[in-house]
Scaffold this active site. Structure first.
Site, PDB file in Angstrom:
ATOM      1  N   LYS A 242       0.132   4.264  -0.399  1.00  0.00           N
ATOM      2  CA  LYS A 242      -0.536   5.458   0.166  1.00  0.00           C
ATOM      3  C   LYS A 242      -0.339   6.661  -0.763  1.00  0.00           C
ATOM      4  CE  LYS A 242      -0.152   3.343   4.661  1.00  0.00           C
ATOM      5  NZ  LYS A 242      -0.128   3.479   6.101  1.00  0.00           N
TER       6      LYS A 242
ATOM      7  N   GLU B 222      -6.919   4.857   7.730  1.00  0.00           N
ATOM      8  CA  GLU B 222      -6.660   6.278   7.440  1.00  0.00           C
ATOM      9  C   GLU B 222      -7.879   6.921   6.796  1.00  0.00           C
ATOM     10  OE1 GLU B 222      -2.937   5.632   5.409  1.00  0.00           O
ATOM     11  OE2 GLU B 222      -2.012   5.151   7.340  1.00  0.00           O
TER      12      GLU B 222
ATOM     13  N   GLU C 118      -5.693  -4.725  10.635  1.00  0.00           N
ATOM     14  CA  GLU C 118      -4.677  -3.701  10.836  1.00  0.00           C
ATOM     15  C   GLU C 118      -4.979  -2.918  12.115  1.00  0.00           C
ATOM     16  OE1 GLU C 118      -2.502  -2.539   7.030  1.00  0.00           O
ATOM     17  OE2 GLU C 118      -4.266  -1.286   7.134  1.00  0.00           O
TER      18      GLU C 118
ATOM     19  N   SER D  24       3.263  -1.946  10.450  1.00  0.00           N
ATOM     20  CA  SER D  24       4.708  -1.962  10.727  1.00  0.00           C
ATOM     21  C   SER D  24       5.369  -3.311  10.431  1.00  0.00           C
ATOM     22  CB  SER D  24       4.992  -1.519  12.172  1.00  0.00           C
ATOM     23  OG  SER D  24       4.550  -0.185  12.368  1.00  0.00           O
TER      24      SER D  24
ATOM     25  N   HIS E 164      -9.651   1.357   4.738  1.00  0.00           N
ATOM     26  CA  HIS E 164      -8.381   1.543   5.458  1.00  0.00           C
ATOM     27  C   HIS E 164      -8.595   2.505   6.622  1.00  0.00           C
ATOM     28  CE1 HIS E 164      -4.287   2.723   6.371  1.00  0.00           C
ATOM     29  NE2 HIS E 164      -3.903   1.612   5.779  1.00  0.00           N
TER      30      HIS E 164
ATOM     31  N   ASN F  81       0.873  -1.181   0.000  1.00  0.00           N
ATOM     32  CA  ASN F  81       0.000   0.000   0.000  1.00  0.00           C
ATOM     33  C   ASN F  81       0.907   1.227   0.000  1.00  0.00           C
ATOM     34  OD1 ASN F  81      -1.787   2.062   0.515  1.00  0.00           O
ATOM     35  ND2 ASN F  81      -2.318   1.395   2.595  1.00  0.00           N
TER      36      ASN F  81
ATOM     37  N   GLY G 192       2.275   2.436  10.768  1.00  0.00           N
ATOM     38  CA  GLY G 192       3.233   3.532  10.606  1.00  0.00           C
ATOM     39  C   GLY G 192       3.926   3.952  11.887  1.00  0.00           C
TER      40      GLY G 192
HETATM   41  P1  PGA Z   1       2.705   0.372   7.700  1.00  0.00           P
HETATM   42  O1  PGA Z   1       1.256   0.613   7.040  1.00  0.00           O
HETATM   43  O2  PGA Z   1       3.220  -0.935   7.151  1.00  0.00           O
HETATM   44  O3  PGA Z   1       3.523   1.550   7.251  1.00  0.00           O
HETATM   45  O4  PGA Z   1       2.524   0.322   9.165  1.00  0.00           O
HETATM   46  C1  PGA Z   1       0.356  -0.445   6.870  1.00  0.00           C
HETATM   47  C2  PGA Z   1      -0.912   0.066   6.239  1.00  0.00           C
HETATM   48  O5  PGA Z   1      -1.362   1.167   6.550  1.00  0.00           O
HETATM   49  O6  PGA Z   1      -1.530  -0.622   5.388  1.00  0.00           O
END
Ligand code: PGA
Length: 252
Positions: free
Chosen positions: A12, A97, A167, A214, A95, A10, A173
């Site tokens: 983003k 976010e 998640e 992460s 997601h 992903n 992140g």
């Molecule tokens: P990350 O993000 O691996 O940077 O923690 C995962 C995601 O948001 O899908």
């Protein structure tokens, strides 16, 4: 039931078409041969065509990060699943976010899931508790609610095509990944169990359940050793070609 491992990148809101094509070519060179792993790259909308071209005929597939629930209409700035059908195989839905920054509700996630399935695309449905919910011991109720809501009204013939991604918001992140044990508990005892409740055990064993938050080369194996974790939704580490390829190679 043997499920194919999946590594979904992903990207983003990073990388325009030119930079995305460079990364996609690097990934094609480094991870193109690992056909035993389903590899999916999810760049931003403007970069979808460039990435599709860069990975054409390599077995690496392309996904979008979002779509609108409607097929078309007066929704300035939005992109529909109908349009995406020409470009992608997968669409990430719900997601955290988007749930946080765009106030995407459970019912919106449900409508998007239905819209994606309607186009014969595969939704990667994201669920997960935030830090406060985790600390309050509400992980089970939050994740069960999100899984049920996302699939509300989805018949089993379509539900068996989805990919689920657990998640935990506190792990995204932050560099603070969940433990492999926690990922297994939620992917197996909550997400998969909920699928069995909503549909049946056979469907629950068919649907891939990913972990995200992460993940990186040095922790991916611990997650993949878990019986109910079928892969990863990878944010930050998927923007680094060698990290992503390294993760695919370890999983393969
Ligand atoms: P990350 O993000 O691996 O940077 O923690 C995962 C995601 O948001 O899908």
């Amino acid at each position: 039931m043997k499920r194919m491992p999946m590594m979904v990148g992903n990207w983003k809101m990073n990388l325009g078409p030119a930079a995305s094509a460079v990364l996609a070519r690097e990934i094609r060179a480094g991870a193109g041969e690992y056909a035993s792993v389903q590899r999916v790259l999810c760049p931003a909308f403007p970069s979808l065509a460039a990435v599709s071209e860069a990975v054409a005929d390599s077995g690496i597939l392309v996904g979008a990060q979002n779509c609108h629930a409607a097929d078309q209409g007066a929704f300035t700035g939005e992109v529909s699943s109908v349009m995406l059908r020409e470009l992608v195989s997968y669409v990430i839905v719900g997601h955290s976010e988007r749930r946080t920054f765009s106030a995407e509700s459970d019912s919106e996630v449900n409508r998007k899931t239905a819209a994606v399935l309607e186009q014969d695309l595969i939704p990667i449905i994201c669920v997960g508790e935030n830090e406060a919910e985790n600390e309050a011991g509400d992980t089970r109720s939050v994740v069960e609610r999100q899984v049920s809501a996302a699939l509300d009204g989805v018949p089993s013939i379509l539900a068996r095509k989805v990919v689920m991604a657990y998640e935990p918001v506190w792990a995204i992140g932050t560099g603070r990944a969940a433990t492999a044990h926690h990922a297994q508990e939620v992917c197996g005892e909550i997400v998969r169990l909920q699928l069995a409740e909503l549909y049946d055990g056979e469907l629950a064993e068919t649907v891939p359940v990913l972990y995200g938050g992460s993940t990186k080369p040095d922790n991916i194996e611990g997650f993949m050793e878990q019986p109910d974790v079928d892969g990863a939704l990878i944010g930050g580490a998927s923007l680094n070609g060698s990290d992503y390829c390294n993760m695919v190679a370890r999983v393969a």
